[in-house]
Design a protein around this motif. Structure first.
Motif, PDB file in Angstrom:
ATOM      1  N   HIS A  21     -18.962  -5.787 -40.551  1.00 15.25           N
ATOM      2  CA  HIS A  21     -18.437  -6.421 -39.343  1.00 15.25           C
ATOM      3  C   HIS A  21     -19.215  -6.017 -38.086  1.00 15.25           C
ATOM      4  N   TYR A  22     -20.236  -5.183 -38.239  1.00 11.67           N
ATOM      5  CA  TYR A  22     -21.031  -4.769 -37.084  1.00 11.67           C
ATOM      6  C   TYR A  22     -21.901  -5.943 -36.627  1.00 11.67           C
ATOM      7  N   PRO A  23     -21.833  -6.323 -35.358  1.00 11.40           N
ATOM      8  CA  PRO A  23     -22.574  -7.486 -34.858  1.00 11.40           C
ATOM      9  C   PRO A  23     -24.061  -7.183 -34.639  1.00 11.40           C
ATOM     10  N   ALA A  24     -24.811  -7.196 -35.702  1.00 14.67           N
ATOM     11  CA  ALA A  24     -26.204  -6.758 -35.653  1.00 14.67           C
ATOM     12  C   ALA A  24     -27.216  -7.883 -35.422  1.00 14.67           C
ATOM     13  N   TYR A  25     -26.795  -9.136 -35.579  1.00 17.65           N
ATOM     14  CA  TYR A  25     -27.760 -10.232 -35.576  1.00 17.65           C
ATOM     15  C   TYR A  25     -27.638 -11.113 -34.337  1.00 17.65           C
ATOM     16  N   THR A  26     -28.765 -11.370 -33.706  1.00 12.50           N
ATOM     17  CA  THR A  26     -28.788 -12.294 -32.582  1.00 12.50           C
ATOM     18  C   THR A  26     -28.585 -13.713 -33.096  1.00 12.50           C
ATOM     19  N   GLY A  39     -27.293 -24.420 -32.379  1.00  9.03           N
ATOM     20  CA  GLY A  39     -26.200 -25.348 -32.095  1.00  9.03           C
ATOM     21  C   GLY A  39     -25.141 -25.343 -33.183  1.00  9.03           C
ATOM     22  N   PHE A  40     -25.571 -25.220 -34.439  1.00 10.87           N
ATOM     23  CA  PHE A  40     -24.620 -25.141 -35.549  1.00 10.87           C
ATOM     24  C   PHE A  40     -23.734 -23.911 -35.384  1.00 10.87           C
ATOM     25  N   LEU A  41     -24.340 -22.773 -35.056  1.00 15.46           N
ATOM     26  CA  LEU A  41     -23.557 -21.545 -34.866  1.00 15.46           C
ATOM     27  C   LEU A  41     -22.624 -21.668 -33.669  1.00 15.46           C
ATOM     28  N   ARG A  42     -23.098 -22.288 -32.592  1.00 15.87           N
ATOM     29  CA  ARG A  42     -22.231 -22.502 -31.427  1.00 15.87           C
ATOM     30  C   ARG A  42     -21.032 -23.372 -31.807  1.00 15.87           C
ATOM     31  N   SER A  43     -21.262 -24.375 -32.670  1.00 11.28           N
ATOM     32  CA  SER A  43     -20.156 -25.262 -33.073  1.00 11.28           C
ATOM     33  C   SER A  43     -19.103 -24.501 -33.869  1.00 11.28           C
ATOM     34  N   LEU A  44     -19.505 -23.498 -34.634  1.00 14.10           N
ATOM     35  CA  LEU A  44     -18.532 -22.678 -35.374  1.00 14.10           C
ATOM     36  C   LEU A  44     -17.715 -21.817 -34.422  1.00 14.10           C
ATOM     37  N   ASP A  45     -18.356 -21.381 -33.339  1.00 12.42           N
ATOM     38  CA  ASP A  45     -17.668 -20.620 -32.300  1.00 12.42           C
ATOM     39  C   ASP A  45     -16.676 -21.541 -31.581  1.00 12.42           C
ATOM     40  N   GLU A  46     -17.100 -22.754 -31.241  1.00 10.37           N
ATOM     41  CA  GLU A  46     -16.221 -23.714 -30.567  1.00 10.37           C
ATOM     42  C   GLU A  46     -15.027 -24.086 -31.441  1.00 10.37           C
ATOM     43  N   ALA A  47     -15.237 -24.145 -32.760  1.00 10.17           N
ATOM     44  CA  ALA A  47     -14.156 -24.460 -33.700  1.00 10.17           C
ATOM     45  C   ALA A  47     -13.249 -23.253 -33.949  1.00 10.17           C
ATOM     46  N   LYS A  48     -13.584 -22.112 -33.372  1.00 13.41           N
ATOM     47  CA  LYS A  48     -12.820 -20.862 -33.526  1.00 13.41           C
ATOM     48  C   LYS A  48     -12.830 -20.336 -34.959  1.00 13.41           C
ATOM     49  N   LEU A  49     -13.818 -20.768 -35.761  1.00 15.58           N
ATOM     50  CA  LEU A  49     -13.941 -20.240 -37.116  1.00 15.58           C
ATOM     51  C   LEU A  49     -14.630 -18.883 -37.072  1.00 15.58           C
ATOM     52  N   ILE A  50     -15.653 -18.796 -36.262  1.00 20.36           N
ATOM     53  CA  ILE A  50     -16.396 -17.544 -36.082  1.00 20.36           C
ATOM     54  C   ILE A  50     -16.444 -17.277 -34.583  1.00 20.36           C
ATOM     55  N   GLU A  51     -15.992 -16.118 -34.189  1.00 20.47           N
ATOM     56  CA  GLU A  51     -16.037 -15.736 -32.780  1.00 20.47           C
ATOM     57  C   GLU A  51     -16.921 -14.502 -32.648  1.00 20.47           C
ATOM     58  N   PRO A  52     -18.217 -14.720 -32.414  1.00 20.98           N
ATOM     59  CA  PRO A  52     -19.139 -13.591 -32.344  1.00 20.98           C
ATOM     60  C   PRO A  52     -18.852 -12.701 -31.144  1.00 20.98           C
ATOM     61  N   GLN A  53     -19.227 -11.455 -31.295  1.00 21.28           N
ATOM     62  CA  GLN A  53     -19.127 -10.552 -30.155  1.00 21.28           C
ATOM     63  C   GLN A  53     -20.227 -10.915 -29.172  1.00 21.28           C
ATOM     64  N   ARG A  54     -20.101 -10.446 -27.968  1.00 19.95           N
ATOM     65  CA  ARG A  54     -21.096 -10.717 -26.939  1.00 19.95           C
ATOM     66  C   ARG A  54     -21.758  -9.413 -26.508  1.00 19.95           C
ATOM     67  N   SER A  55     -23.056  -9.501 -26.285  1.00 21.39           N
ATOM     68  CA  SER A  55     -23.790  -8.348 -25.766  1.00 21.39           C
ATOM     69  C   SER A  55     -23.436  -8.182 -24.294  1.00 21.39           C
ATOM     70  N   ALA A  56     -23.914  -7.110 -23.688  1.00 24.93           N
ATOM     71  CA  ALA A  56     -23.666  -6.877 -22.264  1.00 24.93           C
ATOM     72  C   ALA A  56     -24.203  -8.036 -21.428  1.00 24.93           C
ATOM     73  N   ARG A  60     -24.580 -13.965 -27.884  1.00 26.35           N
ATOM     74  CA  ARG A  60     -23.787 -13.861 -29.105  1.00 26.35           C
ATOM     75  C   ARG A  60     -24.462 -12.924 -30.101  1.00 26.35           C
ATOM     76  N   ARG A  61     -23.628 -12.141 -30.796  1.00 30.68           N
ATOM     77  CA  ARG A  61     -24.087 -11.240 -31.848  1.00 30.68           C
ATOM     78  C   ARG A  61     -23.197 -11.456 -33.069  1.00 30.68           C
ATOM     79  N   TYR A  62     -23.823 -11.624 -34.227  1.00 30.79           N
ATOM     80  CA  TYR A  62     -23.111 -11.953 -35.456  1.00 30.79           C
ATOM     81  C   TYR A  62     -23.181 -10.810 -36.463  1.00 30.79           C
ATOM     82  N   SER A  63     -22.116 -10.691 -37.244  1.00 27.66           N
ATOM     83  CA  SER A  63     -22.060  -9.690 -38.308  1.00 27.66           C
ATOM     84  C   SER A  63     -22.436 -10.342 -39.636  1.00 27.66           C
TER      85      SER A  63
END
Length: 110
Positions: A21-26, A39-56, A60-63
């Motif tokens: 679950h560590y958000p290691a990937y840009t 854009g595909f990854l952003r669409s998953l965030d918009e659909a609330k399926l994947i909510e990546p953590q945010r860097s400072a 977006r950072r993905y696990s």
């Protein structure tokens, strides 16, 4: 022997390698690994399926766990399933697996 460096939360660098679950990937690296677009990854965030953590800086950072979910959606989309339907299928599959786990755990109790 050199001790592991620890961050402010007390987590060592070595622990992060094993944490799925560590958000290691840009976003760029995640998209590259999945063979898809940002854009595909952003669409998953918009659909609330994947909510990546945010860097400072707000990036977006993905696990690894999130990338596995995205790969499952990508597979369904590649087979012709609409994105919103693919997200719903993944959500329902995960809910079913969790319910089965809870039932099995309850059945194992005396």
């Amino acid at each position: 022997m050199i001790p592991d460096q620890q961050d402010t939360a007390g987590t060592s660098a070595a622990d992060k390698f094993d944490d799925e679950h560590y958000p290691a990937y840009t976003m760029g690296r995640a998209a590259e690994m999945l063979g898809t677009s940002a854009g595909f990854l952003r669409s998953l965030d918009e659909a609330k399926l994947i909510e990546p953590q945010r860097s400072a800086g707000g990036h977006r950072r993905y696990s690894r766990h999130q990338l596995r979910i995205a790969a499952r959606v990508r597979e369904l989309v590649d087979q012709g399933t609409a994105l919103d339907a693919a997200c719903r299928i993944i959500t329902l599959e995960d809910q079913l697996h969790e319910a089965q786990r809870v039932i099995a755990e309850r059945d194992d109790q005396p």
